[in-house]
Write an enzyme that holds these catalytic residues in place. Structure first.
Site, mmCIF file in Angstrom:
data_model
loop_
_atom_site.group_PDB
_atom_site.id
_atom_site.type_symbol
_atom_site.label_atom_id
_atom_site.label_comp_id
_atom_site.label_asym_id
_atom_site.label_seq_id
_atom_site.Cartn_x
_atom_site.Cartn_y
_atom_site.Cartn_z
ATOM 1 N N ASP A 22 -7.344 -12.509 -0.565
ATOM 2 C CA ASP A 22 -7.659 -11.982 0.769
ATOM 3 C C ASP A 22 -9.143 -12.033 1.062
ATOM 4 O O ASP A 22 -9.659 -11.238 1.854
ATOM 5 C CB ASP A 22 -7.181 -10.525 0.868
ATOM 6 C CG ASP A 22 -7.864 -9.625 -0.156
ATOM 7 O OD1 ASP A 22 -8.121 -10.110 -1.274
ATOM 8 O OD2 ASP A 22 -8.166 -8.465 0.157
ATOM 9 N N LYS A 134 -4.057 -3.537 2.138
ATOM 10 C CA LYS A 134 -5.183 -3.146 1.275
ATOM 11 C C LYS A 134 -6.378 -2.721 2.107
ATOM 12 O O LYS A 134 -6.644 -3.307 3.153
ATOM 13 C CB LYS A 134 -5.575 -4.343 0.401
ATOM 14 C CG LYS A 134 -6.745 -4.060 -0.513
ATOM 15 C CD LYS A 134 -7.288 -5.315 -1.156
ATOM 16 C CE LYS A 134 -8.672 -5.605 -0.601
ATOM 17 N NZ LYS A 134 -9.368 -6.681 -1.355
ATOM 18 N N GLU A 175 -8.040 1.262 -2.246
ATOM 19 C CA GLU A 175 -8.979 0.629 -3.176
ATOM 20 C C GLU A 175 -10.369 1.259 -3.093
ATOM 21 O O GLU A 175 -11.190 0.851 -2.275
ATOM 22 C CB GLU A 175 -9.087 -0.880 -2.898
ATOM 23 C CG GLU A 175 -10.037 -1.576 -3.866
ATOM 24 C CD GLU A 175 -10.147 -3.091 -3.651
ATOM 25 O OE1 GLU A 175 -9.492 -3.627 -2.737
ATOM 26 O OE2 GLU A 175 -10.905 -3.723 -4.392
ATOM 27 N N LYS A 217 -5.787 0.860 -6.321
ATOM 28 C CA LYS A 217 -6.507 -0.319 -6.843
ATOM 29 C C LYS A 217 -7.947 0.073 -7.153
ATOM 30 O O LYS A 217 -8.806 0.034 -6.277
ATOM 31 C CB LYS A 217 -6.467 -1.450 -5.807
ATOM 32 C CG LYS A 217 -7.283 -2.679 -6.209
ATOM 33 C CD LYS A 217 -6.945 -3.893 -5.364
ATOM 34 C CE LYS A 217 -7.848 -5.049 -5.717
ATOM 35 N NZ LYS A 217 -7.383 -6.328 -5.175
ATOM 36 N N SER A 259 -10.743 -6.898 -10.609
ATOM 37 C CA SER A 259 -11.532 -7.421 -11.738
ATOM 38 C C SER A 259 -13.015 -7.174 -11.524
ATOM 39 O O SER A 259 -13.753 -6.976 -12.508
ATOM 40 C CB SER A 259 -11.223 -8.893 -12.005
ATOM 41 O OG SER A 259 -11.504 -9.719 -10.907
ATOM 42 N N GLY A 260 -13.477 -7.211 -10.276
ATOM 43 C CA GLY A 260 -14.829 -6.748 -9.962
ATOM 44 C C GLY A 260 -15.985 -7.443 -10.655
ATOM 45 O O GLY A 260 -16.980 -6.788 -10.943
ATOM 46 N N GLY A 289 -8.740 -10.854 -8.037
ATOM 47 C CA GLY A 289 -9.142 -11.985 -7.199
ATOM 48 C C GLY A 289 -9.792 -13.019 -8.101
ATOM 49 O O GLY A 289 -9.159 -13.957 -8.588
HETATM 50 P P1 13P Z 1 -11.790 -9.087 -7.693
HETATM 51 O O1 13P Z 1 -10.684 -9.005 -8.705
HETATM 52 O O2 13P Z 1 -12.455 -10.434 -7.634
HETATM 53 O O3 13P Z 1 -12.753 -7.935 -7.815
HETATM 54 O O4 13P Z 1 -11.117 -8.972 -6.266
HETATM 55 C C1 13P Z 1 -10.165 -8.028 -6.053
HETATM 56 C C2 13P Z 1 -10.246 -7.564 -4.655
HETATM 57 O O5 13P Z 1 -9.310 -7.671 -3.914
HETATM 58 C C3 13P Z 1 -11.524 -6.950 -4.209
HETATM 59 O O6 13P Z 1 -11.313 -6.270 -3.011
#
Ligand code: 13P
Length: 340
Positions: A22, A134, A175, A217, A259-260, A289
């Protein structure tokens, strides 16, 4: 509310997790720039098609989060993306926030916008096939941050979003991302993450949210990426679990980590270590992501002849994270099962 709880449970079905695809137009441009591909409506479409048509990904992927542009796009054969995903048993979702903007009178902190007109947008997204949504809020760790002001205004907005989602028959993924950049210790991250979660669940409760029809999340609790003495896998798993046991109600069916900015293998190893310490009151899964997409993006390079290699790379990461859902992942599996 029964349907919401069922959808939430299906998103954290055994061995499965969520692909976050997204990225906003600005963010996906950065990702495509990194492989030397111009970001156009069609390159963005082609890249998402590659991911969504990966054969077998549905063994490990329960849902995909789409962006406003993507939910309206179609595969080359004309099948709308939400229909294509549904045909594989993958649940389509949608990012509905409109980004983190500077929070007034709070230097360096943000508030996530997007509540105006949200009821109408949710109704349209549901028509287009979205069954979950989300909304991401972000917080920085510094000696005076996150401020109580930032923590509570974002919690309030997250809860307003969640209430509108449940009214519309859409599962809200909430999130709250405490950013892990910087030199902070794991203890500072644990403190900030706990504070943010405590405020969030207070607001969700006060705004009448049915927790069984939601997913959380969050970030994992980590030492700052630039810290000199960083916590290892076991300490990350134990500190993150200790924080979540204290702050996340057992009625929440699942925690789907972001994953950040961790490496793909770190994100998998941390999730695995937490699941190896289970069972837990909630399913512990992923909504990655970058950690699901990075190797695929690199393999693709925007070239049609690389689509298959890119799909193998994405399938591999999905499979590794599927293993981490049950605590059965081992780093050796990266080599054994590496895509050829
Ligand atoms: P990452 O796993 O790359 O952090 O992305 C997840 C996401 O949707 C961030 O809003």
């Amino acid at each position: 509310m029964q349907d919401l709880a069922e959808t939430a449970k299906a998103l954290v079905a055994e061995g499965k997790g969520i692909l976050a695809a997204d990225e906003s137009t600005g963010t996906i441009k950065k990702r495509l720039d990194s492989i030397g591909v111009e970001s156009t409506e069609d390159t963005r479409r082609a890249y998402r098609e590659l991911l969504f048509t990966t054969e077998g990904a549905e063994e490990y992927i329960s849902g995909v989060i789409l962006y406003d542009e993507t939910i309206r796009q179609s595969a080359a054969d004309g099948t709308p993306f939400p229909k294509l995903l549904e045909s594989k048993g993958i649940i389509p979702g949608i990012k509905v926030d409109q980004g983190a903007k500077p929070l007034a009178l709070a230097e360096g902190e943000t508030i996530t916008e997007g509540l105006d007109g949200l009821r109408e947008r949710l109704a349209e997204y549901r028509e287009l096939g979205a069954r979950f949504a989300k909304w991401r809020a972000t917080y920085s760790i510094e000696p005076d941050k996150p401020s109580e002001y930032c923590v509570w205004t974002n919690a309030h907005a997250l809860a307003r979003y969640a209430a509108l989602c449940q009214e519309a028959g859409i599962v809200p993924i909430v999130e709250p991302e405490v950013l892990q950049d910087g030199t902070h210790t794991i203890e500072q991250s644990r403190k900030a993450t706990g504070r943010v979660l405590q405020a969030l669940y207070t607001e969700l409760h006060d705004q009448r949210i049915d927790f069984t029809g939601t997913l959380l999340k969050p970030n994992m609790v980590l030492s700052g990426y630039e810290a000199s003495d960083r916590a290892g896998v076991d300490e990350v798993a134990e500190t993150t679990l200790e924080c979540f046991y204290k702050h996340v109600p057992a009625a929440v069916p699942g925690i789907v980590f972001l994953s950040g900015g961790q490496t793909d293998e770190d994100a998998t190893a941390h999730l695995n270590a937490m699941n190896a310490r289970g069972p837990h009151p909630w399913q512990l899964s992923f909504s990655y992501g970058r950690a699901l997409q990075a190797p695929a993006l690199k393999a693709w390079e925007g070239k049609p002849e690389n689509v298959e290699a890119a799909q193998r790379a994405y399938y591999h990461r999905a499979k590794m994270n599927g293993a981490a859902r049950t605590g059965m992942y081992a780093p050796e599996m990266e080599r054994e099962a590496a895509p050829v």
